[in-house]
Design an enzyme around this catalytic site. Structure first.
Site, PDB file in Angstrom:
ATOM      1  N   GLY A 185      29.753  36.797  34.889  1.00  0.00           N
ATOM      2  CA  GLY A 185      31.010  37.516  34.735  1.00  0.00           C
ATOM      3  C   GLY A 185      30.929  38.678  33.772  1.00  0.00           C
ATOM      4  O   GLY A 185      31.877  39.451  33.652  1.00  0.00           O
TER       5      GLY A 185
ATOM      6  N   PHE B 234      36.529  37.222  38.276  1.00  0.00           N
ATOM      7  CA  PHE B 234      36.572  36.039  39.143  1.00  0.00           C
ATOM      8  C   PHE B 234      37.991  35.521  39.387  1.00  0.00           C
ATOM      9  O   PHE B 234      38.175  34.581  40.153  1.00  0.00           O
ATOM     10  CB  PHE B 234      35.727  34.908  38.531  1.00  0.00           C
ATOM     11  CG  PHE B 234      34.247  35.087  38.728  1.00  0.00           C
ATOM     12  CD1 PHE B 234      33.664  34.830  39.961  1.00  0.00           C
ATOM     13  CD2 PHE B 234      33.446  35.509  37.689  1.00  0.00           C
ATOM     14  CE1 PHE B 234      32.303  34.988  40.154  1.00  0.00           C
ATOM     15  CE2 PHE B 234      32.078  35.669  37.864  1.00  0.00           C
ATOM     16  CZ  PHE B 234      31.509  35.408  39.100  1.00  0.00           C
TER      17      PHE B 234
ATOM     18  N   HIS C 134      43.022  47.144  28.068  1.00  0.00           N
ATOM     19  CA  HIS C 134      42.384  45.925  27.574  1.00  0.00           C
ATOM     20  C   HIS C 134      42.462  45.883  26.054  1.00  0.00           C
ATOM     21  O   HIS C 134      42.766  46.876  25.400  1.00  0.00           O
ATOM     22  CB  HIS C 134      40.910  45.862  28.009  1.00  0.00           C
ATOM     23  CG  HIS C 134      40.726  45.423  29.426  1.00  0.00           C
ATOM     24  ND1 HIS C 134      40.742  46.306  30.482  1.00  0.00           N
ATOM     25  CD2 HIS C 134      40.529  44.200  29.968  1.00  0.00           C
ATOM     26  CE1 HIS C 134      40.564  45.636  31.614  1.00  0.00           C
ATOM     27  NE2 HIS C 134      40.431  44.359  31.320  1.00  0.00           N
ATOM     28  N   HIS C 135      42.124  44.723  25.527  1.00  0.00           N
ATOM     29  CA  HIS C 135      42.057  44.507  24.087  1.00  0.00           C
ATOM     30  C   HIS C 135      41.008  45.412  23.453  1.00  0.00           C
ATOM     31  O   HIS C 135      40.074  45.880  24.107  1.00  0.00           O
ATOM     32  CB  HIS C 135      41.732  43.042  23.784  1.00  0.00           C
ATOM     33  CG  HIS C 135      40.539  42.541  24.543  1.00  0.00           C
ATOM     34  ND1 HIS C 135      39.239  42.654  24.079  1.00  0.00           N
ATOM     35  CD2 HIS C 135      40.435  41.947  25.756  1.00  0.00           C
ATOM     36  CE1 HIS C 135      38.404  42.145  24.950  1.00  0.00           C
ATOM     37  NE2 HIS C 135      39.101  41.708  25.982  1.00  0.00           N
TER      38      HIS C 135
ATOM     39  N   LYS D 289      37.010  44.997  23.707  1.00  0.00           N
ATOM     40  CA  LYS D 289      36.253  45.189  24.948  1.00  0.00           C
ATOM     41  C   LYS D 289      35.208  46.274  24.740  1.00  0.00           C
ATOM     42  O   LYS D 289      35.507  47.371  24.260  1.00  0.00           O
ATOM     43  CB  LYS D 289      37.184  45.554  26.106  1.00  0.00           C
ATOM     44  CG  LYS D 289      36.446  45.640  27.437  1.00  0.00           C
ATOM     45  CD  LYS D 289      37.393  45.615  28.621  1.00  0.00           C
ATOM     46  CE  LYS D 289      36.617  45.663  29.935  1.00  0.00           C
ATOM     47  NZ  LYS D 289      35.705  44.510  30.086  1.00  0.00           N
TER      48      LYS D 289
END
Length: 249
Positions: free
Chosen positions: A75, A103, A135-136, A139
């Site tokens: 992932g 996923f 995103h946070h 990342k």
């Protein structure tokens, strides 16, 4: 199943909990503090490995699983420029491999509908399109792997876009970059405590159409990774998540 976790950060810990809830056993946990335990012998205790580490370590982890003969679910993003090499290694070792930029079941439904929508929008060329991802701040890569998959779904189905271009928006950097007419803009924003929000925006002088997926937490990503581990365990070959979520049948 017996599972090896390669990467034991926030995602690894959530995967561990969901795996336990689904009656699986974690037999190996690897992070930056115990890399010496990532051995062929230790990996072979597991039925499958789930890899959520970093772009810097993912390729080595994949190679270790191939050598150990352990199926691996990947992932981690930021490595897909090496995908041809990884596929060749998988085939050489007769290994089992499945990867995804995301996923999550919901995200993969989003991917599928995104392609259908892009194909439909060929009939309405007065709309321009862009992708926005949030995103946070922890990342590491930009744009997100999920945003790249969304962009590729648009480019492969919308005649007016040929390639994507990323712009990372930040407080200390003015948004003064431009994109050509055949480029698909991906705007990336980094905001504290945002698990992941992806929006496809079709805009015209008349109106705006927004198609959005908002993750409330990381549980969907983690559950999807465990489902992938269950799916790949008794298979051989190189797979993407599209093989697992076969929406066309």
């Amino acid at each position: 199943m017996k599972i090896a976790l390669l990467g034991y950060g926030k995602m690894g810990k959530i995967i561990e909990k969901i795996a336990h809830d689904r009656k699986h056993e974690i037999v190996l946990k690897i992070d930056q503090d115990n890399l010496d335990e990532l051995t062929i012998e230790n990996l072979q205790q597991a039925d499958v490995a789930i890899e959520f580490s970093t772009p810097a370590t993912v390729l080595g982890n994949i190679e270790s699983c191939f050598k150990a003969g352990v199926p691996i679910v990947v992932g981690t993003t930021g490595w897909h420029h090496e995908i041809t090499q990884i596929k060749e290694q998988c085939e050489y070792h007769k290994s089992s491999f499945v990867y995804a930029t995301n996923f999550s079941v919901g995200v993969n439904v989003f991917f599928h509908v995104n392609k259908i929508l892009a194909k439909l929008m060929n009939n309405y060329p007065y709309y321009d399109v862009q992708v926005e991802e949030i995103h946070h701040t922890q990342k590491l890569d930009s744009p997100s792997g999920t945003a790249i998959t969304i962009a590729e779904g648009i480019i492969n189905n919308l005649d007016s876009k040929k390639e994507w271009k990323n712009v990372l928006i930040s407080d200390d950097k003015p948004d003064d970059e431009t994109v050509a007419g055949n480029e698909l803009l991906i705007e990336s924003l980094r905001i504290e405590n945002v698990p992941g929000t992806h929006t496809v925006i079709y805009d015209s002088e008349i109106d705006t159409i927004e198609f959005k997926h908002t993750a409330h937490n990381r549980n969907g990503f983690a559950l999807g990774a465990v489902l992938a581990a269950e799916w790949i365990k008794d298979k051989k070959g190189f797979y993407s998540v599209e093989d697992m979520f076969d929406f066309n049948n």
